[in-house]
Design a protein around this motif. Structure first.
Motif, PDB file in Angstrom:
ATOM      1  N   ASN A 248       1.164  -1.107  -0.206  1.00  0.00           N
ATOM      2  CA  ASN A 248      -0.255   0.378  -0.026  1.00  0.00           C
ATOM      3  C   ASN A 248       0.540   1.550  -0.006  1.00  0.00           C
ATOM      4  O   ASN A 248       2.173   1.214  -0.406  1.00  0.00           O
ATOM      5  CB  ASN A 248      -1.178   0.043   1.325  1.00  0.00           C
ATOM      6  CG  ASN A 248      -0.401  -0.665   2.780  1.00  0.00           C
ATOM      7  OD1 ASN A 248       0.570   0.235   2.293  1.00  0.00           O
ATOM      8  ND2 ASN A 248      -1.283  -0.844   3.345  1.00  0.00           N
ATOM      9  N   ARG A 249       0.394   2.602   0.768  1.00  0.00           N
ATOM     10  CA  ARG A 249       1.175   3.783   0.309  1.00  0.00           C
ATOM     11  C   ARG A 249       1.837   3.862   0.948  1.00  0.00           C
ATOM     12  O   ARG A 249       2.652   5.102   1.651  1.00  0.00           O
ATOM     13  CB  ARG A 249      -0.006   5.082   0.195  1.00  0.00           C
ATOM     14  CG  ARG A 249      -1.075   4.644  -1.255  1.00  0.00           C
ATOM     15  CD  ARG A 249      -1.563   5.779  -1.555  1.00  0.00           C
ATOM     16  NE  ARG A 249      -2.284   5.002  -2.587  1.00  0.00           N
ATOM     17  CZ  ARG A 249      -3.442   4.161  -3.202  1.00  0.00           C
ATOM     18  NH1 ARG A 249      -3.862   3.087  -1.636  1.00  0.00           N
ATOM     19  NH2 ARG A 249      -3.908   3.969  -3.333  1.00  0.00           N
ATOM     20  N   LEU A 250       1.864   3.166   2.256  1.00  0.00           N
ATOM     21  CA  LEU A 250       2.789   3.310   3.690  1.00  0.00           C
ATOM     22  C   LEU A 250       3.938   3.735   3.621  1.00  0.00           C
ATOM     23  O   LEU A 250       5.300   3.055   4.079  1.00  0.00           O
ATOM     24  CB  LEU A 250       2.073   2.544   4.660  1.00  0.00           C
ATOM     25  CG  LEU A 250       0.719   3.009   4.773  1.00  0.00           C
ATOM     26  CD1 LEU A 250       0.422   2.246   6.353  1.00  0.00           C
ATOM     27  CD2 LEU A 250       0.240   4.411   5.075  1.00  0.00           C
ATOM     28  N   ALA A 251       4.662   2.285   2.436  1.00  0.00           N
ATOM     29  CA  ALA A 251       5.833   1.928   1.784  1.00  0.00           C
ATOM     30  C   ALA A 251       6.726   3.137   2.404  1.00  0.00           C
ATOM     31  O   ALA A 251       8.093   3.120   3.180  1.00  0.00           O
ATOM     32  CB  ALA A 251       6.675   1.224   1.361  1.00  0.00           C
ATOM     33  N   GLY A 252       7.009   4.064   1.736  1.00  0.00           N
ATOM     34  CA  GLY A 252       7.876   5.587   2.143  1.00  0.00           C
ATOM     35  C   GLY A 252       7.573   6.059   3.037  1.00  0.00           C
ATOM     36  O   GLY A 252       8.909   7.186   2.830  1.00  0.00           O
ATOM     37  N   GLU A 253       7.032   6.259   4.497  1.00  0.00           N
ATOM     38  CA  GLU A 253       6.445   6.902   5.037  1.00  0.00           C
ATOM     39  C   GLU A 253       8.481   6.366   6.670  1.00  0.00           C
ATOM     40  O   GLU A 253       8.842   5.838   5.715  1.00  0.00           O
ATOM     41  CB  GLU A 253       5.778   7.024   6.087  1.00  0.00           C
ATOM     42  CG  GLU A 253       4.069   7.151   4.713  1.00  0.00           C
ATOM     43  CD  GLU A 253       3.531   8.035   4.338  1.00  0.00           C
ATOM     44  OE1 GLU A 253       4.760   8.995   5.050  1.00  0.00           O
ATOM     45  OE2 GLU A 253       4.013   8.664   3.097  1.00  0.00           O
ATOM     46  N   ALA A 254       8.234   8.015   6.908  1.00  0.00           N
ATOM     47  CA  ALA A 254       9.778   7.836   7.127  1.00  0.00           C
ATOM     48  C   ALA A 254       8.786   7.713   8.546  1.00  0.00           C
ATOM     49  O   ALA A 254       9.593   6.447   9.341  1.00  0.00           O
ATOM     50  CB  ALA A 254       9.533   9.255   7.829  1.00  0.00           C
ATOM     51  N   SER A 255       7.893   7.324   9.432  1.00  0.00           N
ATOM     52  CA  SER A 255       7.337   6.275  10.385  1.00  0.00           C
ATOM     53  C   SER A 255       7.684   5.006  10.094  1.00  0.00           C
ATOM     54  O   SER A 255       7.245   4.222  10.009  1.00  0.00           O
ATOM     55  CB  SER A 255       5.535   6.611  10.484  1.00  0.00           C
ATOM     56  OG  SER A 255       4.816   5.406  11.561  1.00  0.00           O
ATOM     57  N   LEU A 256       8.451   4.338  11.305  1.00  0.00           N
ATOM     58  CA  LEU A 256       8.825   2.739  11.714  1.00  0.00           C
ATOM     59  C   LEU A 256       7.002   2.244  11.827  1.00  0.00           C
ATOM     60  O   LEU A 256       6.486   1.180  10.929  1.00  0.00           O
ATOM     61  CB  LEU A 256       8.772   2.440  13.057  1.00  0.00           C
ATOM     62  CG  LEU A 256       9.154   1.328  12.803  1.00  0.00           C
ATOM     63  CD1 LEU A 256      10.381  -0.428  11.570  1.00  0.00           C
ATOM     64  CD2 LEU A 256       9.974   1.220  14.507  1.00  0.00           C
ATOM     65  N   TYR A 257       6.339   2.827  12.550  1.00  0.00           N
ATOM     66  CA  TYR A 257       4.564   2.722  13.088  1.00  0.00           C
ATOM     67  C   TYR A 257       3.779   2.503  10.641  1.00  0.00           C
ATOM     68  O   TYR A 257       2.969   1.336  11.062  1.00  0.00           O
ATOM     69  CB  TYR A 257       3.807   3.338  13.630  1.00  0.00           C
ATOM     70  CG  TYR A 257       2.547   2.457  14.373  1.00  0.00           C
ATOM     71  CD1 TYR A 257       2.394   0.694  14.828  1.00  0.00           C
ATOM     72  CD2 TYR A 257       1.455   3.492  13.831  1.00  0.00           C
ATOM     73  CE1 TYR A 257       1.010   0.936  14.701  1.00  0.00           C
ATOM     74  CE2 TYR A 257       0.602   3.376  13.729  1.00  0.00           C
ATOM     75  CZ  TYR A 257       0.298   1.887  14.478  1.00  0.00           C
ATOM     76  OH  TYR A 257      -1.773   1.184  14.619  1.00  0.00           O
ATOM     77  N   LEU A 258       4.036   3.286  10.473  1.00  0.00           N
ATOM     78  CA  LEU A 258       3.326   3.702   9.227  1.00  0.00           C
ATOM     79  C   LEU A 258       3.997   2.043   8.352  1.00  0.00           C
ATOM     80  O   LEU A 258       3.467   1.872   8.110  1.00  0.00           O
ATOM     81  CB  LEU A 258       3.441   4.923   8.661  1.00  0.00           C
ATOM     82  CG  LEU A 258       2.541   5.719   9.754  1.00  0.00           C
ATOM     83  CD1 LEU A 258       2.262   6.653   8.367  1.00  0.00           C
ATOM     84  CD2 LEU A 258       0.959   5.179   9.577  1.00  0.00           C
ATOM     85  N   ARG A 259       5.168   2.310   8.050  1.00  0.00           N
ATOM     86  CA  ARG A 259       6.009   1.083   7.687  1.00  0.00           C
ATOM     87  C   ARG A 259       5.605  -0.430   8.163  1.00  0.00           C
ATOM     88  O   ARG A 259       5.275  -1.473   7.187  1.00  0.00           O
ATOM     89  CB  ARG A 259       7.344   1.424   7.417  1.00  0.00           C
ATOM     90  CG  ARG A 259       7.574   2.619   6.843  1.00  0.00           C
ATOM     91  CD  ARG A 259       9.106   2.958   5.988  1.00  0.00           C
ATOM     92  NE  ARG A 259      10.227   2.985   7.484  1.00  0.00           N
ATOM     93  CZ  ARG A 259      10.740   3.139   8.394  1.00  0.00           C
ATOM     94  NH1 ARG A 259      10.679   4.664   8.267  1.00  0.00           N
ATOM     95  NH2 ARG A 259      12.019   2.883   8.966  1.00  0.00           N
ATOM     96  N   GLN A 260       5.398  -0.593   9.521  1.00  0.00           N
ATOM     97  CA  GLN A 260       5.502  -1.777   9.551  1.00  0.00           C
ATOM     98  C   GLN A 260       3.704  -2.331   8.799  1.00  0.00           C
ATOM     99  O   GLN A 260       3.337  -3.097   9.484  1.00  0.00           O
ATOM    100  CB  GLN A 260       5.238  -1.925  10.967  1.00  0.00           C
ATOM    101  CG  GLN A 260       6.079  -1.194  11.901  1.00  0.00           C
ATOM    102  CD  GLN A 260       6.259  -1.769  13.815  1.00  0.00           C
ATOM    103  OE1 GLN A 260       5.051  -1.371  13.398  1.00  0.00           O
ATOM    104  NE2 GLN A 260       6.729  -2.105  14.081  1.00  0.00           N
ATOM    105  N   HIS A 261       2.573  -1.739   8.448  1.00  0.00           N
ATOM    106  CA  HIS A 261       1.371  -1.277   8.187  1.00  0.00           C
ATOM    107  C   HIS A 261       1.798  -1.762   6.526  1.00  0.00           C
ATOM    108  O   HIS A 261       0.626  -2.079   5.466  1.00  0.00           O
ATOM    109  CB  HIS A 261       0.783  -1.013   8.403  1.00  0.00           C
ATOM    110  CG  HIS A 261      -0.151  -0.844  10.211  1.00  0.00           C
ATOM    111  ND1 HIS A 261      -0.244  -2.006  10.822  1.00  0.00           N
ATOM    112  CD2 HIS A 261       0.982  -0.296  11.091  1.00  0.00           C
ATOM    113  CE1 HIS A 261      -0.521  -1.692  11.700  1.00  0.00           C
ATOM    114  NE2 HIS A 261       0.164  -1.023  12.124  1.00  0.00           N
TER     115      HIS A 261
END
Length: 179
Positions: free
Chosen positions: A2-15
């Motif tokens: 989904n669109r979270l792979a490039g996010e700075a947040s580790l929590y978001l990248r976990q999803h």
């Protein structure tokens, strides 16, 4: 992915590998909800939150639940540590609606961001007086399709209550003396 792979947040990248088609919080997600004419599901949590990971495993990693969420909402994932402003806004709404708060915070909003239903952890099946998360999602979709004005009226009442509480709290703040 989904669109979270490039996010700075580790929590978001976990999803990022969830079958839920998560959007990061922002104008693009709300524009997509307006384009599709569906509500927004905002899920707020943080990396050290046990129940956030439980709900992710039970519901957001489940292909059938993810397909339902993707079909009837624009799902948005928020890291409360990265966006305390967003967390505070929707926590006030959650507390006004339920009398308590916590994480994961689960909020359904109109495409303009006004919340109309909120809660915290929802189990994958009805348990301990809690409705199942898929049942909540289906009920929101049905209400959006058949009773939208009632949902938007609820959102207006909630916004008014949150504004009134914020005004009351501002009035209780100690005055500065200018020293």
């Amino acid at each position: 992915m989904n669109r979270l792979a490039g996010e700075a947040s580790l929590y978001l990248r976990q999803h990022a590998e969830n079958p839920v088609e998560w959007w990061p919080y922002g104008d693009d997600a709300f524009a997509e909800a307006r384009r599709r004419d569906v509500p927004v599901l905002i899920s707020i949590g943080y990396a050290a939150c046990h129940w956030c990971h439980v709900m992710a495993h039970e519901s957001f990693e489940d292909p059938a639940t993810a397909a339902l969420v993707n079909d009837v909402t624009v799902p948005v994932k928020v890291d409360r540590e990265e966006r305390p402003d967003v967390d505070a806004l929707y926590m006030a709404a959650t507390q006004a609606m339920t009398g308590h708060g916590g994480w994961p915070m689960t909020v359904f909003c109109a495409p303009d961001g006004r919340p109309f239903l909120a809660g915290t952890y929802f189990p994958p099946v009805p348990r301990h007086g809690q409705p199942a998360f898929p049942d909540v999602v289906r009920a929101v979709a049905e209400a959006w399709a058949t009773r939208r004005e009632a949902l938007l009226s609820q959102a207006d009442r909630l916004a008014g209550a949150v504004r009134a509480e914020a005004t009351l709290l501002d009035g209780l703040a100690p005055a500065t003396t200018g020293r």
